[in-house]
Design a protein around this motif. Structure first.
Motif, short mmCIF file in Angstrom:
data_model
loop_
_atom_site.label_atom_id
_atom_site.label_comp_id
_atom_site.label_asym_id
_atom_site.label_seq_id
_atom_site.Cartn_x
_atom_site.Cartn_y
_atom_site.Cartn_z
N ALA A 163 47.93 34.63 38.59
CA ALA A 163 46.82 33.67 38.66
C ALA A 163 46.16 33.59 40.05
O ALA A 163 44.92 33.61 40.13
N PRO A 164 46.92 33.51 41.16
CA PRO A 164 46.23 33.40 42.46
C PRO A 164 45.34 34.61 42.75
O PRO A 164 44.23 34.46 43.26
N GLU A 166 43.98 36.60 40.52
CA GLU A 166 42.85 36.59 39.58
C GLU A 166 41.77 35.61 40.05
O GLU A 166 40.58 35.92 40.01
N ALA A 167 42.23 34.43 40.51
CA ALA A 167 41.25 33.46 41.01
C ALA A 167 40.51 34.05 42.21
O ALA A 167 39.29 33.93 42.32
N LYS A 169 40.02 37.22 42.92
CA LYS A 169 39.12 38.29 42.48
C LYS A 169 37.84 37.71 41.86
O LYS A 169 36.74 38.14 42.17
N ALA A 170 38.04 36.70 40.99
CA ALA A 170 36.88 36.09 40.33
C ALA A 170 35.94 35.46 41.35
O ALA A 170 34.72 35.51 41.20
N MET A 171 36.54 34.87 42.40
CA MET A 171 35.73 34.21 43.42
C MET A 171 34.96 35.22 44.28
O MET A 171 34.07 34.85 45.04
N GLY A 172 35.36 36.48 44.19
CA GLY A 172 34.65 37.52 44.96
C GLY A 172 35.28 37.79 46.31
O GLY A 172 34.62 38.34 47.20
N MET A 173 36.56 37.42 46.47
CA MET A 173 37.22 37.75 47.74
C MET A 173 37.41 39.25 47.82
O MET A 173 37.65 39.92 46.81
#
Lengths: 290, 209
Positions: A163-164, A166-167, A169-173
């Motif tokens: 989860a961390p 994925e979050a 990646k989704a945020m665009g880091m």
């Protein structure tokens, strides 16, 4: 499920017994007998010659045993620190949840190659390149540490919760941001635990490197072996054993601060001297007084 | 000139080994609140993960008109917090991708933490917080990011009524400024209370009510 585990375990044990049995068939007897071992132990190894741990000038701390041990500790410390830094860099590339497959495979191959070459061969390579002494030992131990620690580290990163990342990646880091600010902090407890383990391993392993001239207490052991002074070797091994026990004690305390169950704050300097339970009580007392 | 929708799903089919939801054709604009309803295991989370780019669509496409960096905020069901670091650091991850300078980032981190009522937990490692407090940290991270599109997977789960109000008030503030919230929700009443649009997964189709 239980039946499957039992079947697999039994198969592994039977396979091991089968292989052992084959080796036993190839046994070559070198005029060896139990009596020879008893004579060697009581005539040559025992009692330990403690003169190696004493000196006329300032007792134990100027003795060959301590000077050799101290050098081994320094070699192990430097190699562990540098090894850790390089290992973490490579393990980030090797972790398949942080890097593309092709990068991960290359990084894993590099780590595997470093591990495949035994530290004693690394030591020989650096002895040829640099010459006799602790620097060759440090280099050899650093390379081996990178290979060994790198594998433990990328496995720890791959084992982290998804989860961390994925979050992130989704945020665009970016990948390196996710590695530095998400993955590494998330597995920091594992990394610290592995670091301490590796230091202890390197101290023990330092003796082997010394045997080929790469400095430390191993060199002292090597000299004693060459002059057939096995009772001195026994004394030196006891010194190493005591030092390893002390490190084990320290690492137990240090590791207890990074376990989930301990769940204490980052230890302040004085809680190092308390047991984890006491440290928890001290911190909770602090919380209540805030 | 017509405004581009924020999110466009065209002939979208989602799932892993087998299709969970097929033939989704929907558009989402700015400033909307959408609740996705339906029983467990039918593809609500997969829908969010597909929109977030974490799962490849089986068919069709998802078009997002947001920046790749910082344009999308995602609160997974398991929150995705870095448990061994502090509340401040976790909220800072949102600010990191927001494109603000350092001073602005620090301001927005502090503001988001205060909005979520976590100011006395700033230095606390997240693992030491309760489930409800962790949900507020995840929300604060999204507030600090202020993305145009927020995907939230049951993020109100363990919160009591007061905290649901607190969290939703702050998120709706972002919505007023133009952000869109797509939330997977189990509580039908909550969904009706907050959402402008309801999507429900029925028999492998995403139906708008």
């Amino acid at each position: 499920m239980k039946k499957r585990v039992f079947t697999i375990s039994l198969s592994l044990i039977l396979l091991a017994v089968f292989i052992l049995n084959n080796f036993m068939g190839q046994r070559i007897t070198i005029a060896g007998s139990w009596n020879n071992l008893v004579i060697f132990t009581f005539d040559s190894l025992l009692p330990p010659d403690w003169s190696v741990a004493q000196s006329e000038e300032c007792g134990f701390f100027c003795s060959d045993a301590w000077l050799g041990m101290w050098e081994t500790l320094k070699i192990a410390f430097v190699a562990t620190v540098f090894g850790f830094i390089f290992a973490i860099l490579i393990s980030v590339f090797a972790a398949s949840n942080l890097s593309p497959l092709w990068v991960s495979l290359i990084a894993r191959a590099v780590l595997a190659a470093m591990r495949t070459i035994p530290s004693i061969i690394w030591a020989t390579i650096f002895l040829v390149a640099i010459g006799l002494g602790p620097v060759a030992g440090i280099m050899a131990m650093t390379f081996y540490t990178i290979g060994y620690l790198g594998k433990l580290q990328y496995e720890a990163i791959e084992g982290m919760e998804t989860a961390p990342l994925e979050a992130a990646k989704a945020m665009g880091m970016r990948r390196h941001e996710a590695a530095i600010f998400v993955a590494v902090p998330e597995v920091a407890n594992n990394l610290l635990s592995q670091l301490i383990f590796m230091f202890e391993y390197n101290v023990r392993h330092g003796t082997v490197l010394g045997l080929v001239g790469a400095g430390g207490i191993g060199l002292t052991i090597s000299n004693s072996l060459n002059s057939l002074q096995y009772d001195r070797v026994t004394a030196l091994l006891i010194v190493i054993f005591v030092v390893v026990l002390i490190i084990e004690g320290i690492s137990m305390v240090a590791r207890s601060f990074v376990t989930e169950e301990g769940d204490v704050k980052r230890p302040s300097w004085f809680t190092i001297f308390h047991s984890p339970n006491q440290a928890v009580r001290i911190h909770h007392f602090d919380d209540e007084s805030e | 000139m017509t405004m581009m929708p924020l999110l466009q799903m065209t002939n979208l089919s989602i799932g892993y080994d087998k299709t969970l939801v097929s033939n989704v054709n929907l558009e989402v604009g700015r400033g909307e609140v959408i609740a996705v309803l339906g029983p467990s295991g039918l593809g609500k989370t997969t829908l969010l993960r597909t929109i977030a780019g974490l799962v490849t669509p089986l068919e069709g496409e998802v078009i997002l008109n947001v920046n790749r960096r910082g344009g999308l905020g995602y609160i997974p069901q398991r929150l995705g917090l870095v448990r061994h670091t502090s509340v401040w650091t976790n909220v800072g991850l949102g600010a990191m991708v927001s494109g603000l300078n350092r001073l602005q980032r620090e301001e927005i981190i502090a503001e988001s933490i205060i909005k979520m009522g976590l100011e006395d937990k700033i230095k606390e490692p997240v693992r030491r917080l309760s489930g409800g407090q962790q949900r507020r940290v995840a929300t604060a991270r999204t507030l600090a990011q202020s993305p145009p599109l927020i995907l939230a997977d049951e993020f109100l789960g363990e919160l009591d009524d007061d905290n649901v109000e607190l969290v939703m008030a702050s998120v709706l503030e972002l919505v007023k400024k133009g952000s869109t919230l797509i939330m997977v929700e189990h509580h039908e009443e909550r969904a009706i209370e907050f959402a402008d649009r309801i999507w429900r997964i029925v028999d492998g189709k995403l139906v708008e009510e």
